[in-house]
Design a protein around this motif. Structure first.
Motif, PDB file in Angstrom:
ATOM      1  N   LEU A  81     -16.435  51.250  37.351  1.00 38.38           N
ATOM      2  CA  LEU A  81     -16.351  49.870  36.865  1.00 38.38           C
ATOM      3  C   LEU A  81     -17.710  49.187  36.743  1.00 38.38           C
ATOM      4  O   LEU A  81     -17.788  48.054  36.266  1.00 38.38           O
ATOM      5  N   THR A  82     -18.781  49.884  37.142  1.00 40.36           N
ATOM      6  CA  THR A  82     -20.124  49.326  36.979  1.00 40.36           C
ATOM      7  C   THR A  82     -20.448  49.224  35.495  1.00 40.36           C
ATOM      8  O   THR A  82     -20.275  50.180  34.745  1.00 40.36           O
ATOM      9  N   GLY A  83     -20.878  48.053  35.075  1.00 37.46           N
ATOM     10  CA  GLY A  83     -21.192  47.811  33.671  1.00 37.46           C
ATOM     11  C   GLY A  83     -19.997  47.386  32.845  1.00 37.46           C
ATOM     12  O   GLY A  83     -20.143  47.058  31.674  1.00 37.46           O
ATOM     13  N   ILE A  84     -18.804  47.401  33.441  1.00 39.12           N
ATOM     14  CA  ILE A  84     -17.589  46.968  32.744  1.00 39.12           C
ATOM     15  C   ILE A  84     -17.053  45.689  33.379  1.00 39.12           C
ATOM     16  O   ILE A  84     -16.885  44.685  32.710  1.00 39.12           O
ATOM     17  N   VAL A  85     -16.795  45.742  34.679  1.00 43.47           N
ATOM     18  CA  VAL A  85     -16.293  44.573  35.392  1.00 43.47           C
ATOM     19  C   VAL A  85     -17.441  43.868  36.115  1.00 43.47           C
ATOM     20  O   VAL A  85     -17.554  42.653  36.061  1.00 43.47           O
ATOM     21  N   TRP A  86     -18.289  44.625  36.799  1.00 46.01           N
ATOM     22  CA  TRP A  86     -19.437  44.045  37.483  1.00 46.01           C
ATOM     23  C   TRP A  86     -20.722  44.674  36.969  1.00 46.01           C
ATOM     24  O   TRP A  86     -20.731  45.803  36.489  1.00 46.01           O
ATOM     25  N   GLU A  87     -21.801  43.904  37.097  1.00 48.17           N
ATOM     26  CA  GLU A  87     -23.095  44.371  36.608  1.00 48.17           C
ATOM     27  C   GLU A  87     -23.588  45.573  37.400  1.00 48.17           C
ATOM     28  O   GLU A  87     -24.102  46.536  36.829  1.00 48.17           O
ATOM     29  N   ASP A  88     -23.448  45.508  38.713  1.00 51.64           N
ATOM     30  CA  ASP A  88     -23.873  46.601  39.578  1.00 51.64           C
ATOM     31  C   ASP A  88     -23.002  46.569  40.822  1.00 51.64           C
ATOM     32  O   ASP A  88     -22.627  45.495  41.294  1.00 51.64           O
ATOM     33  N   ASP A  89     -22.699  47.733  41.367  1.00 55.12           N
ATOM     34  CA  ASP A  89     -21.815  47.751  42.544  1.00 55.12           C
ATOM     35  C   ASP A  89     -22.500  47.224  43.800  1.00 55.12           C
ATOM     36  O   ASP A  89     -21.847  47.055  44.827  1.00 55.12           O
ATOM     37  N   ASN A  90     -23.777  46.875  43.736  1.00 63.19           N
ATOM     38  CA  ASN A  90     -24.412  46.249  44.894  1.00 63.19           C
ATOM     39  C   ASN A  90     -23.939  44.805  45.074  1.00 63.19           C
ATOM     40  O   ASN A  90     -24.199  44.193  46.109  1.00 63.19           O
ATOM     41  N   LEU A  91     -23.210  44.245  44.110  1.00 61.87           N
ATOM     42  CA  LEU A  91     -22.632  42.909  44.239  1.00 61.87           C
ATOM     43  C   LEU A  91     -21.435  42.905  45.198  1.00 61.87           C
ATOM     44  O   LEU A  91     -21.014  41.851  45.653  1.00 61.87           O
ATOM     45  N   ILE A  92     -20.891  44.074  45.481  1.00 60.71           N
ATOM     46  CA  ILE A  92     -19.712  44.172  46.343  1.00 60.71           C
ATOM     47  C   ILE A  92     -20.145  44.033  47.794  1.00 60.71           C
ATOM     48  O   ILE A  92     -20.896  44.844  48.315  1.00 60.71           O
TER      49      ILE A  92
END
Length: 152
Positions: free
Chosen positions: A115-126
């Protein structure tokens, strides 16, 4: 790994909910070629591609960025065939949960990457995450994304 009717995604400013139907596949351990370059095993690479395509078709909201995210993943996998009808019923009712491999964290990693680049910019936001495994006659992965709340 074809999508069933009923795959959907809802998006509001507060919440995103994505359901991808099909037998879940965990992220595999990275493999290394002769040059030492790491790559995903074929099965997880193919499923990640499928998952990304489904998400792209269903998600039409903005890419989430600059906010802490809470992600809840629910993995529903088939019940094994080599069990009794009584045990099958227990598993489908949630009385017995999957305590077999693969680990929930492997499913989570695949979802984060897909889902990186689709829902969130980068998974480090999680910043907050949970992953649950269940049995079902309708195998799927459900992902719910909300803004992480500040704890006091």
């Amino acid at each position: 790994m074809k999508s069933k009717e009923g795959t959907y995604l809802e998006s509001t400013t507060a919440k995103t909910h994505l359901v991808i139907h099909g037998e879940p596949v965990p992220a595999g351990r990275p493999r290394f070629n002769r040059n030492g370059h790491a790559y995903d095993p074929r099965r997880s690479r193919d499923y990640k591609r499928f998952f990304r395509q489904e998400a792209k078709m269903k998600y039409h909201g903005p890419i989430l960025r600059d906010k802490a995210l809470k992600v809840d993943v629910k993995v529903y996998r088939h019940v094994q065939r080599s069990i009794s009808k009584v045990e099958r019923g227990r598993r489908l009712r949630g009385e017995h949960r999957p305590i077999v491999k693969p680990d929930a964290s492997n499913y989570l990693k695949l979802v984060e990457d897909a889902l990186t680049g689709i829902v969130w910019e980068d998974d480090n936001l999680i910043t907050d995450v949970s992953c649950h495994k269940y049995y079902s006659d309708e195998p799927r992965i459900e992902v719910t994304v909300t803004e992480a709340k500040e704890e006091k």
